[in-house]
Design a protein around this motif. Structure first.
Motif, PDB file in Angstrom:
ATOM      1  N   HIS A 150       0.842  -1.203   0.000  1.00 50.76           N
ATOM      2  CA  HIS A 150       0.000   0.000   0.000  1.00 50.76           C
ATOM      3  C   HIS A 150       0.873   1.247   0.000  1.00 50.76           C
ATOM      4  N   PRO A 151       0.535   2.246  -0.799  1.00 53.52           N
ATOM      5  CA  PRO A 151      -0.669   2.356  -1.638  1.00 53.52           C
ATOM      6  C   PRO A 151      -0.499   1.773  -3.045  1.00 53.52           C
ATOM      7  N   ALA A 152       0.540   0.983  -3.283  1.00 53.21           N
ATOM      8  CA  ALA A 152       0.747   0.472  -4.648  1.00 53.21           C
ATOM      9  C   ALA A 152      -0.520  -0.211  -5.171  1.00 53.21           C
ATOM     10  N   TYR A 153      -1.108  -1.047  -4.334  1.00 53.72           N
ATOM     11  CA  TYR A 153      -2.304  -1.790  -4.756  1.00 53.72           C
ATOM     12  C   TYR A 153      -3.431  -0.845  -5.190  1.00 53.72           C
ATOM     13  N   GLU A 154      -3.727   0.143  -4.366  1.00 50.50           N
ATOM     14  CA  GLU A 154      -4.827   1.068  -4.683  1.00 50.50           C
ATOM     15  C   GLU A 154      -4.528   1.832  -5.982  1.00 50.50           C
ATOM     16  N   PHE A 155      -3.290   2.272  -6.124  1.00 48.31           N
ATOM     17  CA  PHE A 155      -2.913   3.017  -7.337  1.00 48.31           C
ATOM     18  C   PHE A 155      -3.046   2.138  -8.591  1.00 48.31           C
ATOM     19  N   VAL A 156      -2.501   0.938  -8.494  1.00 42.82           N
ATOM     20  CA  VAL A 156      -2.493   0.049  -9.666  1.00 42.82           C
ATOM     21  C   VAL A 156      -3.922  -0.333 -10.046  1.00 42.82           C
ATOM     22  N   LYS A 157      -4.720  -0.626  -9.042  1.00 42.80           N
ATOM     23  CA  LYS A 157      -6.111  -1.015  -9.295  1.00 42.80           C
ATOM     24  C   LYS A 157      -6.866   0.119 -10.002  1.00 42.80           C
ATOM     25  N   GLU A 158      -6.697   1.318  -9.477  1.00 44.27           N
ATOM     26  CA  GLU A 158      -7.397   2.459 -10.081  1.00 44.27           C
ATOM     27  C   GLU A 158      -6.914   2.686 -11.524  1.00 44.27           C
ATOM     28  N   ALA A 159      -5.599   2.548 -11.709  1.00 43.26           N
ATOM     29  CA  ALA A 159      -5.049   2.753 -13.058  1.00 43.26           C
ATOM     30  C   ALA A 159      -5.646   1.755 -14.049  1.00 43.26           C
ATOM     31  N   LEU A 160      -5.678   0.480 -13.651  1.00 41.37           N
ATOM     32  CA  LEU A 160      -6.235  -0.552 -14.536  1.00 41.37           C
ATOM     33  C   LEU A 160      -7.711  -0.269 -14.804  1.00 41.37           C
ATOM     34  N   GLU A 161      -8.423   0.076 -13.758  1.00 38.98           N
ATOM     35  CA  GLU A 161      -9.859   0.343 -13.930  1.00 38.98           C
ATOM     36  C   GLU A 161     -10.105   1.527 -14.851  1.00 38.98           C
ATOM     37  N   LYS A 162      -9.169   2.450 -14.876  1.00 42.74           N
ATOM     38  CA  LYS A 162      -9.310   3.591 -15.783  1.00 42.74           C
ATOM     39  C   LYS A 162      -8.699   3.305 -17.152  1.00 42.74           C
ATOM     40  N   GLY A 163      -8.402   2.019 -17.429  1.00 39.80           N
ATOM     41  CA  GLY A 163      -8.002   1.632 -18.782  1.00 39.80           C
ATOM     42  C   GLY A 163      -6.543   1.863 -19.107  1.00 39.80           C
ATOM     43  N   LYS A 164      -5.703   1.932 -18.062  1.00 39.20           N
ATOM     44  CA  LYS A 164      -4.272   2.072 -18.320  1.00 39.20           C
ATOM     45  C   LYS A 164      -3.575   0.736 -18.031  1.00 39.20           C
ATOM     46  N   SER A 165      -2.603   0.382 -18.854  1.00 34.71           N
ATOM     47  CA  SER A 165      -1.800  -0.809 -18.561  1.00 34.71           C
ATOM     48  C   SER A 165      -0.798  -0.477 -17.461  1.00 34.71           C
ATOM     49  N   VAL A 166      -0.437  -1.494 -16.685  1.00 30.68           N
ATOM     50  CA  VAL A 166       0.514  -1.284 -15.589  1.00 30.68           C
ATOM     51  C   VAL A 166       1.642  -2.303 -15.692  1.00 30.68           C
ATOM     52  N   CYS A 167       2.879  -1.820 -15.539  1.00 28.03           N
ATOM     53  CA  CYS A 167       4.060  -2.674 -15.492  1.00 28.03           C
ATOM     54  C   CYS A 167       4.710  -2.464 -14.131  1.00 28.03           C
ATOM     55  N   THR A 168       4.964  -3.547 -13.420  1.00 27.55           N
ATOM     56  CA  THR A 168       5.477  -3.390 -12.062  1.00 27.55           C
ATOM     57  C   THR A 168       6.631  -4.334 -11.768  1.00 27.55           C
ATOM     58  N   SER A 169       7.480  -3.906 -10.838  1.00 26.00           N
ATOM     59  CA  SER A 169       8.573  -4.751 -10.349  1.00 26.00           C
ATOM     60  C   SER A 169       8.287  -5.236  -8.926  1.00 26.00           C
ATOM     61  N   ASN A 170       7.044  -5.032  -8.473  1.00 26.30           N
ATOM     62  CA  ASN A 170       6.703  -5.162  -7.055  1.00 26.30           C
ATOM     63  C   ASN A 170       6.198  -6.560  -6.711  1.00 26.30           C
ATOM     64  N   LYS A 171       7.107  -7.404  -6.224  1.00 28.27           N
ATOM     65  CA  LYS A 171       6.731  -8.804  -5.966  1.00 28.27           C
ATOM     66  C   LYS A 171       5.695  -8.971  -4.868  1.00 28.27           C
ATOM     67  N   GLU A 172       5.753  -8.083  -3.831  1.00 33.27           N
ATOM     68  CA  GLU A 172       4.755  -8.192  -2.759  1.00 33.27           C
ATOM     69  C   GLU A 172       3.361  -7.980  -3.341  1.00 33.27           C
ATOM     70  N   LEU A 173       3.245  -6.946  -4.159  1.00 31.03           N
ATOM     71  CA  LEU A 173       1.959  -6.631  -4.784  1.00 31.03           C
ATOM     72  C   LEU A 173       1.474  -7.777  -5.667  1.00 31.03           C
ATOM     73  N   VAL A 174       2.367  -8.303  -6.499  1.00 29.09           N
ATOM     74  CA  VAL A 174       1.968  -9.345  -7.448  1.00 29.09           C
ATOM     75  C   VAL A 174       1.589 -10.621  -6.707  1.00 29.09           C
ATOM     76  N   ALA A 175       2.409 -11.002  -5.693  1.00 27.00           N
ATOM     77  CA  ALA A 175       2.112 -12.229  -4.951  1.00 27.00           C
ATOM     78  C   ALA A 175       0.748 -12.119  -4.275  1.00 27.00           C
ATOM     79  N   LYS A 176       0.439 -10.939  -3.729  1.00 32.17           N
ATOM     80  CA  LYS A 176      -0.799 -10.807  -2.956  1.00 32.17           C
ATOM     81  C   LYS A 176      -2.008 -10.561  -3.859  1.00 32.17           C
ATOM     82  N   TYR A 177      -1.889  -9.700  -4.834  1.00 28.53           N
ATOM     83  CA  TYR A 177      -3.064  -9.282  -5.605  1.00 28.53           C
ATOM     84  C   TYR A 177      -2.977  -9.592  -7.100  1.00 28.53           C
TER      85      TYR A 177
END
Lengths: 404, 404
Positions: free
Chosen positions: B79-106
């Motif tokens: 957090h807040p990576a999850y909230e940011f990424v989720k909102e970005a995807l929902e608004k139609g933007k692609s997301v590229c991340t290096s964040n293993k905690e985020l990817v493993a969890k969500y």
């Protein structure tokens, strides 16, 4: 349902049918659709086998069937593979092939037709057998400028060199054994002379730089002159001898070659033995990565072809961009390539020392208990410098490029 | 032109800007479009740097800008990576991340949103740094059923174990040195306790089986109990000690764990040393493949993120299928996992021999010139069998699983 047709029911072609059958559920899940083999093209019939109803002898049946979306080409050789693949692409079918000769020679042209027709020409299995290398180069290493690709690209020669090293045997002896075991062809020329590795490094280099590398331009030297005595010297200094396909970018020039190399433990390919392949890639920002696995064999190769089928199925109607134009990449002159060289001269060290120093400069002696020889490793020199110096010695027993 | 925004201008985030800048031409060519960094989100300003005009402190500026098509998330943490990424995807933007905690969890949830919105959620850099492994698993090894993934997934611990092996030093000493060199964090827990490797093997296993593996379910053991004496024993038998993240399919059960392992030269990961990572994958038809490279570091990691940006740019408006559903994969009970074990007991061999034979069966003694110890390797036994037998010995100095 997506209909696939397989051209050539030899080792790889029958492997493709076997892979599709064995992993049907997981493959369909990954493809997002059911993959069905509709036809198998072969000169032979296969009565009593599960494919007997699918065999056709006439390519036009396949290429004119609008239900066939993907064609697998596993015939090998350039003709008629080229004509078949070209016609298939032009008729809007995607093609997946394991045929390195075809890809090295006509890759750029076939990719261009695929692009125009919004279909795909995929060839993961043409290099490194089951090792993912084409797709990683094309889709994963895209942020980098590739500075070097070096691979152990031929399983047969790696097996022969490994056996020579482990058992101290001579080349001819190991080759015979490899032929008996089915690891080497009856006519082993394409492998042992480096021609197979040459086509593969041509493909990888074309993909890395997005231009056509003609394999005829690549200096290619096989392993037929490597002896058990050479290997004895290598072992004495903790080195091993491998045959590498290499391309390197130095400034704006690209060098490419296939040659035996003496390498030490620090090389990530040092431990790639037996029939395994290893492909090392250096990116300008990424640094070094290596891909390792079985470079040949029925099921590993077929697995790579089927991975292409899955990708083609996921991309029906869209072309996956591949940068490989037909613009020719002019390779730098091999004469200017530089390496250290391992050299064996027959004769006595004392009587040769001065002349060696004059021609090769300061060298590092290598000893392995071999009588009446003076062996050494030179400093880095160009191929033409080495050639010139070598001409002064009619007693040169062997010379192998050195990668450390 | 495609507009990218970078969230977090730390090591990886600034590396992404550097990679895009350094290899601008080749990246634009591969992406088929010009990639432009429009915003950088950070709490800090960066006056006097090339990005000073691009810095914003408010995520809503980025996420509400319709010109931004791709977001790079390199903040780390959930957090807040999850909230940011989720909102970005929902608004139609692609997301590229290096964040293993985020990817493993969500990961599963974010992939599902991306699928619905026809955008992409890509995370090549979350495992193995610069090594292509996510895309190969997702797109290249698709013809196979994955039987095993075993990786050296954490560069810090591999560096520590390599140094302990090369120098014979104790864990604490090498850790301190690694911290001074910047290879280990001030707070090294996530690395040395195996938590980092645990999230990475969770991600790889989820991708291999298409289901959600909760990292909390994975048995995780770090390297803090490995001593220089353990390593002395390993060296005495030509083995080395590595920390592995592993998942294996045995029948219909999937086992996953992070533990130190004693391995021998035949293991393809034996030569993966220092800060390098290596990931070994076994397919049911493909056999064994291995991927090797720098598992961390600013530019290698940033290179992997930018490769995702290129892929996202090539796939604007289309979702790249990834099989990873939110359906939970129930891992097999760790108690049933089986291995050989290396065991050290304090005391005299003669007085321990009978009891060892009774509890562990026939064992293979290991000697390394250590006084007053009896050390051996058991046959294959389950974790619960081993635990039960171990309870009979209050003189057990250490035990390490054995992979050969």
């Amino acid at each position: 349902m997506i209909n696939v047709s397989v051209l050539g029911y030899g080792t790889v072609g029958s492997g493709v049918v076997e892979v599709l059958d064995t992993n049907r559920d997981s493959i369909n899940k990954r493809a997002g659709n059911e993959i069905n083999v509709k036809y198998v093209l072969d000169l032979r019939d296969f009565p009593g086998t599960p494919i007997q109803e699918k065999v056709v002898h006439d390519f036009s049946v396949i290429v004119n069937d609008p239900d066939v979306q993907i064609i697998v080409e596993t015939m090998g050789g350039v003709h008629p593979a080229y004509e078949f693949v070209k016609e298939a692409l032009e008729k809007g079918k995607s093609v997946c092939t394991s045929n390195k000769e075809l890809v090295a020679k006509y890759g750029a042209e076939l990719l261009e037709i695929a692009r125009k027709k919004k279909v795909n020409f995929l060839f993961e299995a043409s290099v490194g057998g089951g090792i993912p290398i084409i797709r990683p180069l094309n889709q994963s290493l895209t942020a980098d400028e590739i500075e070097e690709i070096t691979g152990i690209l031929n399983g047969t020669t790696n097996y022969i060199l490994t056996k020579m090293t482990d058992e101290g045997s001579a080349f001819e002896e190991v080759l015979k054994d490899a032929q008996e075991k089915g690891y080497a062809e009856r006519n082993p020329e394409a492998d042992v002379e480096g021609y197979d590795a040459c086509r593969k490094i041509a493909i990888l280099t074309s993909l890395a730089y997005g231009m056509q590398v003609d394999y005829e331009d690549i200096y290619t030297e096989g392993i037929t002159k490597i002896t058990d005595i050479d290997i004895k010297y290598a072992k004495a200094i903790g080195a091993s001898i491998k045959i590498f396909g290499t391309s390197k970018k130095v400034g704006n020039k690209v060098y490419a070659m296939v040659t035996p190399m003496m390498i030490d433990r620090n090389n990530p390919l040092y431990n790639v033995n037996d029939v395994f392949n290893g492909i090392f890639v250096r990116g300008n920002l990424l640094g070094d990565v290596m891909f390792y696995g079985k470079g040949a064999g029925k099921l590993p190769t077929a697995s790579a072809v089927v991975a292409d089928v899955v990708d083609a199925a996921k991309h029906l109607g869209t072309n996956i961009m591949t940068i490989w134009s037909s613009k020719k990449l002019e390779l730098a002159s091999f004469d200017e390539a530089s390496n250290k060289f391992f050299v064996r001269l027959s004769g006595d060290k004392n009587s040769l020392f001065e002349q060696v120093k004059n021609e090769f400069g300061d060298v590092k002696e290598v000893t392995a208990g071999v009588d009446s020889e003076y062996a050494f490793i030179t400093d880095v020199m160009t191929e033409s410098e080495f050639k010139e110096a070598s001409q002064k010695f009619d007693n040169m027993v062997s010379r192998i490029r050195v990668g450390f």
